[in-house]
Design a protein around this motif. Structure first.
Motif, PDB file in Angstrom:
ATOM      1  N   GLU A  46      37.083  21.667  74.120  1.00  0.00           N
ATOM      2  CA  GLU A  46      37.211  20.571  73.162  1.00  0.00           C
ATOM      3  C   GLU A  46      36.755  19.293  73.853  1.00  0.00           C
ATOM      4  N   CYS A  47      35.635  18.729  73.388  1.00  0.00           N
ATOM      5  CA  CYS A  47      35.098  17.517  74.004  1.00  0.00           C
ATOM      6  C   CYS A  47      35.785  16.273  73.450  1.00  0.00           C
ATOM      7  N   ARG A  48      36.135  15.374  74.369  1.00  0.00           N
ATOM      8  CA  ARG A  48      36.794  14.122  74.013  1.00  0.00           C
ATOM      9  C   ARG A  48      36.146  12.976  74.793  1.00  0.00           C
ATOM     10  N   PRO A  49      36.274  11.740  74.282  1.00  0.00           N
ATOM     11  CA  PRO A  49      35.731  10.595  75.032  1.00  0.00           C
ATOM     12  C   PRO A  49      36.461  10.410  76.364  1.00  0.00           C
ATOM     13  N   LEU A  50      35.708  10.073  77.403  1.00  0.00           N
ATOM     14  CA  LEU A  50      36.313   9.835  78.708  1.00  0.00           C
ATOM     15  C   LEU A  50      37.388   8.755  78.643  1.00  0.00           C
ATOM     16  N   ASP A  51      37.177   7.758  77.788  1.00  0.00           N
ATOM     17  CA  ASP A  51      38.140   6.668  77.723  1.00  0.00           C
ATOM     18  C   ASP A  51      39.485   7.073  77.107  1.00  0.00           C
ATOM     19  N   SER A  52      39.574   8.318  76.643  1.00  0.00           N
ATOM     20  CA  SER A  52      40.868   8.834  76.155  1.00  0.00           C
ATOM     21  C   SER A  52      41.620   9.567  77.255  1.00  0.00           C
ATOM     22  N   ILE A  53      41.251   9.346  78.505  1.00  0.00           N
ATOM     23  CA  ILE A  53      41.751  10.164  79.612  1.00  0.00           C
ATOM     24  C   ILE A  53      43.272  10.177  79.709  1.00  0.00           C
ATOM     25  N   ASN A  54      43.920   9.044  79.551  1.00  0.00           N
ATOM     26  CA  ASN A  54      45.385   9.027  79.676  1.00  0.00           C
ATOM     27  C   ASN A  54      46.054   9.823  78.563  1.00  0.00           C
ATOM     28  N   GLU A  55      45.562   9.660  77.333  1.00  0.00           N
ATOM     29  CA  GLU A  55      46.105  10.418  76.208  1.00  0.00           C
ATOM     30  C   GLU A  55      45.808  11.910  76.357  1.00  0.00           C
ATOM     31  N   THR A  56      44.596  12.215  76.839  1.00  0.00           N
ATOM     32  CA  THR A  56      44.207  13.620  76.982  1.00  0.00           C
ATOM     33  C   THR A  56      45.035  14.318  78.056  1.00  0.00           C
ATOM     34  N   PHE A  57      45.266  13.654  79.184  1.00  0.00           N
ATOM     35  CA  PHE A  57      46.112  14.243  80.226  1.00  0.00           C
ATOM     36  C   PHE A  57      47.502  14.544  79.668  1.00  0.00           C
ATOM     37  N   ALA A  58      48.039  13.617  78.899  1.00  0.00           N
ATOM     38  CA  ALA A  58      49.366  13.828  78.312  1.00  0.00           C
ATOM     39  C   ALA A  58      49.358  15.006  77.356  1.00  0.00           C
ATOM     40  N   ASP A  59      48.300  15.129  76.549  1.00  0.00           N
ATOM     41  CA  ASP A  59      48.206  16.234  75.597  1.00  0.00           C
ATOM     42  C   ASP A  59      48.100  17.582  76.312  1.00  0.00           C
ATOM     43  N   VAL A  60      47.308  17.621  77.390  1.00  0.00           N
ATOM     44  CA  VAL A  60      47.178  18.874  78.148  1.00  0.00           C
ATOM     45  C   VAL A  60      48.507  19.218  78.814  1.00  0.00           C
ATOM     46  N   HIS A  61      49.135  18.224  79.393  1.00  0.00           N
ATOM     47  CA  HIS A  61      50.416  18.430  80.076  1.00  0.00           C
ATOM     48  C   HIS A  61      51.491  18.921  79.115  1.00  0.00           C
ATOM     49  N   ASP A  62      51.443  18.419  77.879  1.00  0.00           N
ATOM     50  CA  ASP A  62      52.451  18.782  76.880  1.00  0.00           C
ATOM     51  C   ASP A  62      52.048  20.005  76.053  1.00  0.00           C
ATOM     52  N   HIS A  63      50.988  20.694  76.481  1.00  0.00           N
ATOM     53  CA  HIS A  63      50.521  21.936  75.850  1.00  0.00           C
ATOM     54  C   HIS A  63      50.165  21.735  74.372  1.00  0.00           C
ATOM     55  N   LYS A  64      49.571  20.588  74.069  1.00  0.00           N
ATOM     56  CA  LYS A  64      49.174  20.301  72.699  1.00  0.00           C
ATOM     57  C   LYS A  64      47.756  20.776  72.381  1.00  0.00           C
ATOM     58  N   LEU A  65      47.015  21.188  73.405  1.00  0.00           N
ATOM     59  CA  LEU A  65      45.638  21.643  73.195  1.00  0.00           C
ATOM     60  C   LEU A  65      45.542  23.150  73.396  1.00  0.00           C
ATOM     61  N   SER A  66      44.795  23.799  72.535  1.00  0.00           N
ATOM     62  CA  SER A  66      44.579  25.238  72.675  1.00  0.00           C
ATOM     63  C   SER A  66      43.262  25.533  73.384  1.00  0.00           C
ATOM     64  N   ARG A  67      42.448  24.493  73.589  1.00  0.00           N
ATOM     65  CA  ARG A  67      41.161  24.652  74.277  1.00  0.00           C
ATOM     66  C   ARG A  67      41.113  23.777  75.530  1.00  0.00           C
ATOM     67  N   ARG A  68      40.141  24.066  76.386  1.00  0.00           N
ATOM     68  CA  ARG A  68      39.947  23.265  77.599  1.00  0.00           C
ATOM     69  C   ARG A  68      39.384  21.898  77.206  1.00  0.00           C
ATOM     70  N   ALA A  69      40.048  20.836  77.629  1.00  0.00           N
ATOM     71  CA  ALA A  69      39.549  19.497  77.328  1.00  0.00           C
ATOM     72  C   ALA A  69      38.395  19.159  78.274  1.00  0.00           C
ATOM     73  N   VAL A  70      37.310  18.644  77.693  1.00  0.00           N
ATOM     74  CA  VAL A  70      36.161  18.155  78.466  1.00  0.00           C
ATOM     75  C   VAL A  70      35.973  16.686  78.104  1.00  0.00           C
ATOM     76  N   LEU A  71      36.018  15.823  79.118  1.00  0.00           N
ATOM     77  CA  LEU A  71      35.878  14.387  78.899  1.00  0.00           C
ATOM     78  C   LEU A  71      34.417  13.973  79.074  1.00  0.00           C
ATOM     79  N   ARG A  72      33.895  13.261  78.076  1.00  0.00           N
ATOM     80  CA  ARG A  72      32.485  12.858  78.067  1.00  0.00           C
ATOM     81  C   ARG A  72      32.388  11.340  78.129  1.00  0.00           C
ATOM     82  N   PRO A  73      31.654  10.795  79.111  1.00  0.00           N
ATOM     83  CA  PRO A  73      31.521   9.339  79.202  1.00  0.00           C
ATOM     84  C   PRO A  73      30.556   8.743  78.195  1.00  0.00           C
ATOM     85  N   HIS A  74      29.598   9.529  77.739  1.00  0.00           N
ATOM     86  CA  HIS A  74      28.550   8.998  76.860  1.00  0.00           C
ATOM     87  C   HIS A  74      28.704   9.588  75.465  1.00  0.00           C
ATOM     88  N   VAL A  75      29.518   8.951  74.631  1.00  0.00           N
ATOM     89  CA  VAL A  75      29.706   9.396  73.241  1.00  0.00           C
ATOM     90  C   VAL A  75      29.657   8.196  72.302  1.00  0.00           C
TER      91      VAL A  75
END
Length: 358
Positions: free
Chosen positions: A329-358
């Motif tokens: 699941e691709c997400r904007p790099l600038d969502s890094i803090n929210e994404t880390f929290a979501d991964v830590h809290d098992h809210k994602l079923s896919r591997r998060a990929v952070l993209r700087p250029h979106v």
């Protein structure tokens, strides 16, 4: 460069990561600058960030070691890489020491890991040694319906189980049991299946079992449905017999990185068994190691993956034998803090990929 280079820096355990400008500076001989397409969020990153596992490079540090991108600058001797799409190995051996020359790059004492020894991939750019880079055939990438950011996970989530399966000798006629089917475990199922094995997948999450059932697992089992490991082993034995597989020499890939998962792996041991320790935990478990002697079995550790195996792992993706797209699941790099929290809290079923250029 259309975007001013920047990194997201970890400054302390559990502290919000901070966006900071990045100075490119001069490239050393043999070094390249990669404009990052995507960087996967690995559970190792979570251990650094939440659990205080020490990084070799002092903080502040940009984490991230599952990196794909395009070579945007080169130092002397690395000119041939300029402009190429690449995957950066998660662990980069020096290539020069005695261990490396004897094919033991995974234990090279001078190895470098982005996001641990070096500034990592949660950034717009990263500087790394050119040695070990894996070129991505962009024509095949396009034909496979993939973006360069999506294959960033090859750098760890895929190559780690690929190396584990390779050193265990997985092939046609083998029974492979994968314990823990999220992330690395999901790719372990796909890799073992692509190598010709019949795969039994174990997980306590029904959604993960459904996902791997559609991508290579012949049998899926939820340990919660059984009184204990003895009954699970009996079920797998019956499956092996029905499939015409051996009752000996099972290959068990422990990917959960949990004490219950590791205990299950040891309890499922059969004669001639190989246990591949792929998952990681800081928690301690207690085993009767004499079972390895009694069953003439072996347990194999698996640290990263040597760069020479990367092209083979990538080929499984580009040939369609391993599905990456449905597991990221691709997400904007600038969502890094929210994404880390979501991964830590098992809210994602896919591997998060952070993209700087979106």
């Amino acid at each position: 460069m259309t975007t001013s280079p920047y990194r997201w820096m970890m400054t302390g355990v559990g502290q919000p990561m901070i966006k900071e400008p990045m100075e490119i500076g001069t490239l050393e001989p043999g070094e390249v600058l990669v404009a990052i397409a995507g960087c996967g969020v690995c559970h190792t990153d979570l251990d650094y960030y939440y659990n205080g596992v020490r990084t070799n490079h002092p903080l502040p540090l940009a984490l991230g070691h599952e990196i794909s991108g395009r070579v945007a600058g080169v130092g002397a001797g690395a000119e041939s890489w300029l402009g190429k799409a690449v995957i950066i190995p998660a662990v980069i051996p020096c290539g020069e020491c005695d261990l490396c020359k004897r094919g033991k790059g995974t234990i090279c004492r001078s190895q470098k890991m982005p996001g641990n020894d070096l500034q990592g991939g949660f950034a717009t750019h990263v500087k790394v040694p050119a040695k070990g880079l894996c070129e991505v055939d962009e024509a095949r990438l396009k034909a496979a319906g993939l973006e360069l950011a999506e294959v960033s996970v090859v750098a760890d989530a895929l190559t780690t189980p690929f190396q584990a399966a390779t050193q265990a000798g997985v092939g046609p006629g083998d029974l492979v049991i994968v314990i823990g089917c999220g992330g690395v475990g999901g790719y372990s199922v796909q890799v073992a299946s692509a190598m010709g094995a019949k795969v039994v997948a174990l997980d306590i999450d029904p959604s993960k079992l459904e996902a791997v059932k559609a991508s290579g697992a012949t049998l899926t089992l939820n340990p919660k449905d059984f009184p204990g490991t003895r009954e699970i082993k009996k079920e797998i034995g019956a499956f092996a017999k029905a499939q015409g597989l051996r009752s000996t020499e099972w290959i068990i890939m422990e990917c959960s990185g949990s004490v219950p998962g590791q205990q299950t792996a040891f309890d499922l041991m059969v004669h001639g068994c190989t246990i591949c320790v792929v998952g990681y935990t800081m928690n301690k478990a207690e085993f009767r190691l004499s079972n390895l002697m009694a069953y003439h079995a072996r347990a194999l550790g698996n640290w990263g993956c040597t760069p020479d195996l990367y092209p083979g792992a990538l080929d499984l993706v580009l040939s369609g034998k391993v599905n990456v797209k449905n597991f990221v699941e691709c997400r904007p790099l600038d969502s890094i803090n929210e994404t880390f929290a979501d991964v830590h809290d098992h809210k994602l079923s896919r591997r998060a990929v952070l993209r700087p250029h979106v």
